[in-house]
Design a protein around this motif. Structure first.
Motif, short mmCIF file in Angstrom:
data_model
loop_
_atom_site.label_atom_id
_atom_site.label_comp_id
_atom_site.label_asym_id
_atom_site.label_seq_id
_atom_site.Cartn_x
_atom_site.Cartn_y
_atom_site.Cartn_z
N UNK A 41 0.84 -1.21 0.00
CA UNK A 41 0.00 0.00 0.00
C UNK A 41 0.87 1.25 0.00
N UNK A 42 1.94 1.26 0.79
CA UNK A 42 2.83 2.42 0.83
C UNK A 42 3.51 2.66 -0.52
N UNK A 43 3.91 1.60 -1.18
CA UNK A 43 4.58 1.71 -2.48
C UNK A 43 3.60 2.12 -3.57
N UNK A 44 2.44 1.48 -3.59
CA UNK A 44 1.48 1.72 -4.68
C UNK A 44 0.57 2.93 -4.43
N UNK A 45 0.34 3.24 -3.19
CA UNK A 45 -0.59 4.32 -2.86
C UNK A 45 -2.04 3.89 -2.93
N UNK A 48 -5.99 0.01 1.73
CA UNK A 48 -6.11 0.36 3.15
C UNK A 48 -4.81 -0.06 3.83
N UNK A 49 -4.12 0.89 4.44
CA UNK A 49 -2.78 0.63 5.00
C UNK A 49 -2.74 -0.57 5.93
N UNK A 50 -3.58 -0.59 6.91
CA UNK A 50 -3.64 -1.74 7.83
C UNK A 50 -4.98 -2.44 7.61
N UNK A 51 -5.05 -3.17 6.55
CA UNK A 51 -6.31 -3.81 6.16
C UNK A 51 -6.54 -5.14 6.84
#
Length: 171
Positions: A41-45, A48-51
């Motif tokens: 998620x951080x790399x792709x944007x 949900x960060x903590x899904x």
């Protein structure tokens, strides 16, 4: 938590107390597996960060994966590090699963305390009742201190175990 290193502190305490009944390598592998989804998620944007991976249901699935894959990774890693000559170390399956479950469940617990977007009990509950249980600063200190205390305790326990010699019962 800023990825895996802080999560290792509590694992070091468990390892120091349980010794061979706990695999710190599999615990660490479970920490890495837990943070793959947030890393993507951080790399792709996107996402949900903590899904789902940061729920206890998701942690259960990832614990099984971590145990099944971690056994062979840990045994190979120990061999490559020279700590498992001639493949003598065989991590028992129950130790693999126990270590992986402690790893993934503790990960959810720690992240639930500091991240507002974690819903640890999803799909049964959407809220995070663990959020801000203690301050983030205190949580980081607790993880750091547990690493330091666990490291010292590990060597104390090993020393005591090596020096203990049962008395001869036939005297």
């Amino acid at each position: 938590m800023p990825f895996t290193p802080f999560h290792m502190g509590p694992g070091v305490v468990v390892k120091s107390l349980l010794q061979g009944s706990f695999s710190l390598m599999i615990f660490g592998w479970a920490q890495i597996v837990m943070d793959i989804q947030p890393l993507i998620v951080l790399i792709s944007g996107d996402g949900h960060l903590h899904g789902f991976t940061h729920t206890y249901v998701g942690a259960t699935i990832l614990a099984v994966f971590s145990a099944l894959s971690g056994k062979y990774l840990a045994e190979t890693g120990l061999f490559l590090l020279g700590l498992n000559s001639k493949w003598q170390v065989n991590i028992k399956w129950w130790v693999c699963f126990f270590s992986a479950f402690i790893g993934t469940f503790s990960h959810v617990l720690l992240d639930s305390i500091m991240h507002a977007d974690v819903a640890p009990f999803f799909p049964f509950a959407a809220e995070n009742s663990l959020l801000s249980l203690i301050s983030v600063k205190s949580l980081h200190k607790a993880c750091l201190y547990s690493f330091l205390i666990g490291s010292v305790l590990y060597f104390v326990v090993i020393s005591v175990m090596r020096s203990y010699k049962p008395k001869n019962l036939e005297s």
